[in-house]
Every structure is written in structure tokens, then in C-alpha cells.
Design an enzyme around this catalytic site. Sequence first.
Site, PDB file in Angstrom:
ATOM      1  N   CYS A   1      63.695  52.728  18.753  1.00  0.00           N
ATOM      2  CA  CYS A   1      62.941  53.063  19.954  1.00  0.00           C
ATOM      3  C   CYS A   1      61.947  51.946  20.212  1.00  0.00           C
ATOM      4  CB  CYS A   1      62.261  54.417  19.827  1.00  0.00           C
ATOM      5  SG  CYS A   1      60.783  54.375  18.838  1.00  0.00           S
TER       6      CYS A   1
ATOM      7  N   ASP B   1      48.875  56.543  16.488  1.00  0.00           N
ATOM      8  CA  ASP B   1      49.009  57.035  17.865  1.00  0.00           C
ATOM      9  C   ASP B   1      47.742  56.826  18.688  1.00  0.00           C
ATOM     10  OD1 ASP B   1      51.573  57.765  17.388  1.00  0.00           O
ATOM     11  OD2 ASP B   1      51.208  59.915  17.253  1.00  0.00           O
TER      12      ASP B   1
ATOM     13  N   ARG C   1      62.635  52.508  13.256  1.00  0.00           N
ATOM     14  CA  ARG C   1      62.503  53.906  12.854  1.00  0.00           C
ATOM     15  C   ARG C   1      63.753  54.478  12.161  1.00  0.00           C
ATOM     16  NH1 ARG C   1      59.031  56.877  17.529  1.00  0.00           N
ATOM     17  NH2 ARG C   1      58.292  58.159  15.832  1.00  0.00           N
TER      18      ARG C   1
ATOM     19  N   ARG D   1      55.874  62.743  28.337  1.00  0.00           N
ATOM     20  CA  ARG D   1      56.426  63.269  27.081  1.00  0.00           C
ATOM     21  C   ARG D   1      55.335  63.948  26.240  1.00  0.00           C
ATOM     22  NH1 ARG D   1      58.225  59.048  23.538  1.00  0.00           N
ATOM     23  NH2 ARG D   1      58.266  60.887  22.230  1.00  0.00           N
TER      24      ARG D   1
ATOM     25  N   LYS E   1      51.704  68.171  20.513  1.00  0.00           N
ATOM     26  CA  LYS E   1      53.146  67.856  20.644  1.00  0.00           C
ATOM     27  C   LYS E   1      53.770  67.706  19.252  1.00  0.00           C
ATOM     28  CE  LYS E   1      54.622  63.417  21.342  1.00  0.00           C
ATOM     29  NZ  LYS E   1      55.686  63.066  20.399  1.00  0.00           N
ATOM     30  N   ASN E   2      53.079  66.968  18.377  1.00  0.00           N
ATOM     31  CA  ASN E   2      53.677  66.652  17.077  1.00  0.00           C
ATOM     32  C   ASN E   2      53.683  67.835  16.121  1.00  0.00           C
ATOM     33  OD1 ASN E   2      54.083  64.148  18.109  1.00  0.00           O
ATOM     34  ND2 ASN E   2      52.636  63.077  16.774  1.00  0.00           N
TER      35      ASN E   2
HETATM   36  C1  UD1 Z   1      55.517  60.870  13.642  1.00  0.00           C
HETATM   37  C2  UD1 Z   1      54.918  61.182  14.988  1.00  0.00           C
HETATM   38  C3  UD1 Z   1      54.443  59.907  15.668  1.00  0.00           C
HETATM   39  C4  UD1 Z   1      53.488  59.149  14.762  1.00  0.00           C
HETATM   40  C5  UD1 Z   1      54.128  58.933  13.389  1.00  0.00           C
HETATM   41  C6  UD1 Z   1      53.183  58.287  12.388  1.00  0.00           C
HETATM   42  C7  UD1 Z   1      56.038  63.156  15.792  1.00  0.00           C
HETATM   43  C8  UD1 Z   1      56.968  63.775  16.773  1.00  0.00           C
HETATM   44  N1  UD1 Z   1      55.921  61.836  15.809  1.00  0.00           N
HETATM   45  O1  UD1 Z   1      56.663  60.066  13.842  1.00  0.00           O
HETATM   46  O2  UD1 Z   1      53.760  60.277  16.875  1.00  0.00           O
HETATM   47  O3  UD1 Z   1      53.213  57.877  15.334  1.00  0.00           O
HETATM   48  O4  UD1 Z   1      54.547  60.189  12.831  1.00  0.00           O
HETATM   49  O5  UD1 Z   1      52.022  59.046  12.272  1.00  0.00           O
HETATM   50  O6  UD1 Z   1      55.382  63.839  15.029  1.00  0.00           O
HETATM   51  N2  UD1 Z   1      60.264  55.413   7.992  1.00  0.00           N
HETATM   52  C9  UD1 Z   1      61.247  54.878   7.193  1.00  0.00           C
HETATM   53  N3  UD1 Z   1      62.285  55.694   6.833  1.00  0.00           N
HETATM   54  C10 UD1 Z   1      62.385  56.994   7.229  1.00  0.00           C
HETATM   55  C11 UD1 Z   1      61.358  57.528   8.045  1.00  0.00           C
HETATM   56  C12 UD1 Z   1      60.304  56.723   8.401  1.00  0.00           C
HETATM   57  O7  UD1 Z   1      61.193  53.703   6.816  1.00  0.00           O
HETATM   58  O8  UD1 Z   1      63.371  57.676   6.875  1.00  0.00           O
HETATM   59  C13 UD1 Z   1      59.138  54.557   8.412  1.00  0.00           C
HETATM   60  C14 UD1 Z   1      59.027  54.409   9.935  1.00  0.00           C
HETATM   61  O9  UD1 Z   1      59.894  53.413  10.430  1.00  0.00           O
HETATM   62  C15 UD1 Z   1      57.563  54.053  10.109  1.00  0.00           C
HETATM   63  C16 UD1 Z   1      56.893  54.850   8.983  1.00  0.00           C
HETATM   64  O10 UD1 Z   1      57.917  55.177   8.052  1.00  0.00           O
HETATM   65  O11 UD1 Z   1      57.379  52.671   9.908  1.00  0.00           O
HETATM   66  C17 UD1 Z   1      56.218  56.119   9.433  1.00  0.00           C
HETATM   67  O12 UD1 Z   1      57.124  56.864  10.219  1.00  0.00           O
HETATM   68  P1  UD1 Z   1      57.085  58.463  10.278  1.00  0.00           P
HETATM   69  O13 UD1 Z   1      55.854  58.929   9.618  1.00  0.00           O
HETATM   70  O14 UD1 Z   1      58.396  58.973   9.782  1.00  0.00           O
HETATM   71  O15 UD1 Z   1      56.970  58.721  11.854  1.00  0.00           O
HETATM   72  P2  UD1 Z   1      57.700  59.860  12.661  1.00  0.00           P
HETATM   73  O16 UD1 Z   1      57.786  61.094  11.850  1.00  0.00           O
HETATM   74  O17 UD1 Z   1      58.941  59.332  13.284  1.00  0.00           O
END
Ligand code: UD1
Length: 420
Positions: free
Chosen positions: A116, A304, A121, A397, A22-23
Site C-alpha cells: 500500500c 499515525d 506491509r 476511510r 477505526k483501528n
Molecule cells: C495498524 C494500524 C495502522 C497503524 C499501524 C502501526 C489498523 C487498521 N491499522 O496497522 O493505522 O499505522 O498498526 O501502529 O489498526 N510487519 C511485518 N510483518 C507482518 C506484519 C507487519 O513485517 O506480518 C511490519 C509492517 O510492515 C510495519 C510494522 O510491522 O513495518 C508494523 O505494522 P503493523 O503493526 O502490523 O501495522 P498494521 O497492523 O498493518
Amino acid sequence: MYAFRVIGQKKLNGTIEIFGAKNAVLPIMAAALLTKDPIHLTNVSYLSDVMILAQLLESMGMKITQGQNEITLQANNIMSTHADYDYVSKMRASFWVLGPLLSRFGHAEVSLPGGCAIGTRPVDLYLMALKEMGADIRVENGYVKAVGPLHSAEIFFPKISVGATHNTIMAAVLTKGTTIIHNPALEPEIIDLISLLQKMGANIQGIGTKTLIINGVEQLNGCTHAIVPDRIETATFAVAAALTQGKIFMRGARLNLISAVADTLKKSNIRFEQQTDGLLVDAQKATLTATPIITCEYPGFPTDAQALLTSLLSLAKGESLVEERIFENRFMHIPELKRMGANIRILNSHTVLIRGVSELSGATVMSSDLRGGVGLVLAALAAKGESIIQRIYHIDRGYYQLENKLQQLGADIQRINLPD
Ligand code: UD1
């Protein structure tokens, strides 16, 4: 509303297929916006998140056709660069269209995803990188309104983010000059996106290191790409085998993608064997043993898979400390697990202490998010008696017809329709 009804304690044995992650498929579908040529994807699982992103892309003018586990996307007639709240609020990764839209069309208007269940996030890192690349960004009425043109830049991520890395790579591949990304995420799904982009003609170096160097090209072409196998689904079935002392062969799965999870499971005497066409997990001699877990970025233990392991450790002999370092609110499944008899103390928002019990008992429980929900299904497979897992739309999902695969392995699980 659909729920799963599970009668636990059936040994799981047999063979299933593991399809694309999915990711990985989500950012790769967004990357189809970068070219007018068709992008043909194979090894695709028809998850509800894939369907939502397909609808969003179609609302912009993308042509999408689906076959058996494959999908073709063609962005030769994009009429809108607006990603509506209706889609982005349903599925956060829809936000990732921002980077490719901005680099190819010079403007984009994408709804902010909001918080969420597992945390706030934010998207500050996505916006920081695009601003460094010259985007004029305003946040108005719940939307990010971004205007180019973009230029190359040297970007330092102060924190590792999977989504911000995907988005910045997609913005950089069509941007003139050399963009350098320091501290990118290294998840296999990032490598899969890069591999697709290289087939499309992108010039990316430093793959798998802490510095990515991207030389922008003028245009990208179409290609065919098989999505990398889903490592979290692989981990899910490995834990299912462990919890039922079963033996499962996962066709298409790769051990090297789940090394951190496999190393943890090996402590419980679970055996892994990589074969040419898939991965064998043999838990017939499993003795579940307590072990500490700390989630972190790849190649560390994946956040995850945390909920999957908390279910397993609930039945492991001894005490396990589980520390969640990626998201601030990822223990929503714990109170539900306790209703099944688990002995777990939430020490603070990032840490729980699990004292293994000898048996869980079936109960009616509620999923609050995708991985927490599947953690409850795993607990139900091991528990004595009947469990009802509600709100399984979260699980749909990321798992395509989970109940069919589990039935194939001998689980007693049904999808039932509960009155609202
Ligand atoms: C992706 C995955 C999710 C997985 C996560 C971490 C998908 C669709 N989702 O989510 O399944 O759990 O990686 O491996 O691929 N953060 C900030 N600022 C930002 C962006 C992120 O502070 O602009 C923080 C987030 O709140 C979180 C951390 O960084 O605490 C990691 O998040 P991130 O790696 O961005 O996760 P996703 O890409 O949303």
C-alpha cells in the site's frame, strides 16, 4: 471525484464528538465471526473502512444491522470462509478475518492484501503464528489458503505488529489449551479487542504486558461493547486547535490515549484538561516550537500521528528532525506540504528535517494516504488563502464527515465535486 476546499487561518473553537476508533472497530467486527450470538457495538463511526468490512462479512453470511452510531453483527449462518480480493484489496484490515475464521470453522481462504502507499506491509508474522498453531498454510493465486485444526502454541513475535497480534489473539481464544504470545502489540485498540473477547467469555491473562496467556474456551457468547474513542482523531483535532490558536472540547475523548502526542504539543504551550465527559485542548496561547519526533510502538509516538505533526512543525520556530521507524514509506505528504511553502528536507526514507517557516500558503495538493491526507487538511487550515485537497476518499476511510466537524468549529471548509 470529491475534494476539500479550505480557506485557511480561521480560529477553531467549540465542541465536537469523538466516536470509536477505526483501528478498534475493525478487528472487533472481525471478532464477531467467533460466535453465533449477536455482538452489539456502540460508539461506532460510519467510516468507509467500516462499510467495506461490513460488506465483506455480509458476503460470508454475517447478518448486520445498523442504528445511530451502533451496529449489530451475528455470525449464526456463515456460508463461506472466502474473503475476496475485491474487499481485501480495498482495505487491508479485511485480512484479519483469517484468524477468527480458521479457529471457529477450521478453514479459510483470504486474499493477500498486497502493498500500500505507506509501505510493503507483509503478513509473514500472521502466517508464522498460525503455522506455529498447526495451520496448514498455502499461498496460491493471490490467496492464503489455511486449514486447521489449530492447537495451542508458544509464539514469539520477533517484531511488534498490531495486525498480527489481533489475528493471533482471535485465533487462540477458541483453540484448546494454553497459547502464549510473547512481544504482542500493546496499542489501546488491542486492549479494546481483548476487553470485547473477555465479555464474550474468553480467558486472557497478561493484558497490557509483554506476554499474553490465552486459555482456549469451547465457545464464545454475544455481548454489547462500546468502542474505545479514536485517539488519532483526538490527536487530529488537538493539532487543528494548535495550528489555529483555538480551543476545542472533544466529548468522549481521553487524554491518556494520546499521552505521547500531548507531551509533544505541550512543548508549544498547548494546554490539555481531562474532564469527566471529554478532553479540552486550549491552544489560545500556543507558540509553536520545534521538537524531535520518533515514531514507535505504543506507548511511543504513534506513526499515525506523524503526518499531523509534520504539518504543525512546518510552522514551528526552529528545526525538527522527524524519524519514522514503523513504516518505510510514510513521507508521501511531504512534497505536497512543500508546495504549500514548508521547508522540509527528506534526509532518507526514514528521516526528514523541518525548518519552521512563518507562514504556509494555500495550494492545490493531493492526498496519497489517509493520515498524510489529513495532515494536508491541517496545513490548509493554517495556510493563508485557498487550498484544494484532492483524493479525499483516503481521508473518508478514517474520518466520518471531517468537514462537518471542522465547520462546527468555525473552519471554512467545503466538500466539492471536481470533474474526473
Ligand atoms: C495498524 C494500524 C495502522 C497503524 C499501524 C502501526 C489498523 C487498521 N491499522 O496497522 O493505522 O499505522 O498498526 O501502529 O489498526 N510487519 C511485518 N510483518 C507482518 C506484519 C507487519 O513485517 O506480518 C511490519 C509492517 O510492515 C510495519 C510494522 O510491522 O513495518 C508494523 O505494522 P503493523 O503493526 O502490523 O501495522 P498494521 O497492523 O498493518
